[in-house]
Scaffold this motif. Structure first.
Motif, PDB file in Angstrom:
ATOM      1  N   ARG A 288     -25.167  -9.777  15.860  1.00 53.57           N
ATOM      2  CA  ARG A 288     -24.403  -9.047  14.846  1.00 53.57           C
ATOM      3  C   ARG A 288     -24.129  -7.655  15.430  1.00 53.57           C
ATOM      4  O   ARG A 288     -24.764  -6.661  15.072  1.00 53.57           O
TER       5      ARG A 288
ATOM      6  N   GLN B 256     -23.125  -4.430  13.290  1.00 50.37           N
ATOM      7  CA  GLN B 256     -24.248  -3.824  12.572  1.00 50.37           C
ATOM      8  C   GLN B 256     -25.212  -3.125  13.534  1.00 50.37           C
ATOM      9  O   GLN B 256     -25.731  -2.047  13.232  1.00 50.37           O
ATOM     10  N   ALA B 257     -25.419  -3.730  14.691  1.00 47.87           N
ATOM     11  CA  ALA B 257     -26.266  -3.086  15.696  1.00 47.87           C
ATOM     12  C   ALA B 257     -25.655  -1.757  16.141  1.00 47.87           C
ATOM     13  O   ALA B 257     -26.373  -0.781  16.376  1.00 47.87           O
TER      14      ALA B 257
ATOM     15  N   GLU C 204     -29.489 -11.330  16.737  1.00 47.70           N
ATOM     16  CA  GLU C 204     -28.666 -12.190  15.882  1.00 47.70           C
ATOM     17  C   GLU C 204     -27.185 -12.153  16.274  1.00 47.70           C
ATOM     18  O   GLU C 204     -26.372 -12.798  15.619  1.00 47.70           O
TER      19      GLU C 204
ATOM     20  N   LYS D 234     -31.986  -2.434  15.025  1.00 48.08           N
ATOM     21  CA  LYS D 234     -30.980  -2.593  16.080  1.00 48.08           C
ATOM     22  C   LYS D 234     -31.296  -3.818  16.940  1.00 48.08           C
ATOM     23  O   LYS D 234     -30.404  -4.636  17.220  1.00 48.08           O
TER      24      LYS D 234
ATOM     25  N   PHE E 170     -30.535  -7.047  14.985  1.00 42.41           N
ATOM     26  CA  PHE E 170     -29.099  -7.337  14.903  1.00 42.41           C
ATOM     27  C   PHE E 170     -28.563  -7.817  16.251  1.00 42.41           C
ATOM     28  O   PHE E 170     -27.717  -8.722  16.312  1.00 42.41           O
TER      29      PHE E 170
ATOM     30  N   PHE F 180     -26.388  -1.255   4.865  1.00 35.58           N
ATOM     31  CA  PHE F 180     -26.067  -2.576   5.406  1.00 35.58           C
ATOM     32  C   PHE F 180     -25.797  -3.608   4.312  1.00 35.58           C
ATOM     33  O   PHE F 180     -25.355  -4.705   4.607  1.00 35.58           O
TER      34      PHE F 180
ATOM     35  N   SER G 121     -33.598  -9.489  11.050  1.00 36.08           N
ATOM     36  CA  SER G 121     -33.222  -8.245  10.371  1.00 36.08           C
ATOM     37  C   SER G 121     -33.796  -8.165   8.961  1.00 36.08           C
ATOM     38  O   SER G 121     -34.059  -7.061   8.456  1.00 36.08           O
TER      39      SER G 121
END
Length: 266
Positions: free
Chosen positions: A193, A196-197, A191, A185, A188, A25, A80
């Motif tokens: 995101r 990324q999740a 957030e 997960k 993310f 990441f 995260s």
């Protein structure tokens, strides 16, 4: 990507697996620097390595929490940075599982037999001294917990009065990394995101291919990323695998009203 993670898991090196995830990441981090940081922590937390008594272990706990200042995160919502082990090492703040991974590695390098416990809602640590003596530790603060306190924590988290003995089984590297990825997960997703999740979910599906709930989560994330057709396939898989789940019932109703997102031609 997944094959490398599986290699670390097969080698039973939880910290290296967690650091590998951190680099996935954030490709710019230098893992050698974090390995050196952990080596420095091992050196700073040196104890009497000939005896390995409970007092020696308590000295290690004091060093890690009181001197090195590792602690739980104070964020109001899941973050995260509290899951990614590089950030935990940088800021000395994390979730129970991420701090536990670091402490377990240091303790075992110093000769103690410390394992994680994949306890529901709150990852725990366990110190084994001899054949019979077993001590439970809260990785967020280093506090020792007796069996009654662990049972009370279980009831507080789950609402169940009786705790089955297997709840206190030690966790292998695979189980711990799945727990870490699940937390990451969720962070993310919180957030927003979603890309990324989705990376987390793809890894979780590789590690737990028979888990329909990961397919459900991937469907949700793909839908957020406007990949409707692929999302629909994951939703339908979840509904087939878990027809009696209330979430499947609700999702089945929602799918009737979903329309494919428009195709954008470039």
């Amino acid at each position: 990507m997944t094959s490398t993670l599986k290699q670390f898991i097969e080698l039973d090196n939880t910290l290296d697996a967690a650091l590998y995830l951190a680099k996935l990441f954030n490709p710019t981090i230098e893992l050698s620097g974090y390995h050196q940081l952990v080596a420095d922590l091992v050196s700073d937390c040196q104890v009497n390595q000939d005896k390995h008594t409970l007092q020696d272990f308590k000295q290690l706990v004091r060093c890690f929490y009181a001197e090195q200042l590792f602690t739980s995160g104070n964020a109001a919502s899941l973050n995260s940075d509290l899951c990614l082990v590089d950030k935990v090492l940088d800021y000395r703040s994390g979730l129970s599982v991420s701090i536990a991974i670091i402490f377990e590695n240091i303790a075992n390098q110093l000769g103690f037999n410390v394992k994680g416990i994949n306890f529901p809602g709150h990852y725990l640590l366990c110190l084994q001294l001899g054949q019979q003596r077993r001590y439970f530790i809260d990785p967020l603060n280093g506090r020792f917990l007796n069996y009654q306190q662990v049972c009370a924590l279980y009831t507080l988290i789950t609402g169940e009065e009786e705790m089955e003995p297997e709840q206190l089984d030690t966790a292998d590297t695979h189980t711990t990394i799945v727990r870490l990825l699940t937390n990451l997960k969720a962070a993310f997703m919180d957030e927003q995101r979603f890309a990324q999740a989705l990376q987390c979910v793809d890894l979780l599906i590789e590690l737990c291919p028979d888990d329909p709930y990961e397919r459900r989560d991937r469907g949700f994330l793909l839908h957020q990323l406007q990949c409707f057709k692929v999302a629909l396939a994951d939703y339908q898989y979840f509904i087939r695998q878990c027809p009696s789940d209330p979430a499947a019932q609700l999702l089945k109703l929602q799918l009737r009203h979903l329309e494919p997102l428009p195709v954008v031609l470039h």
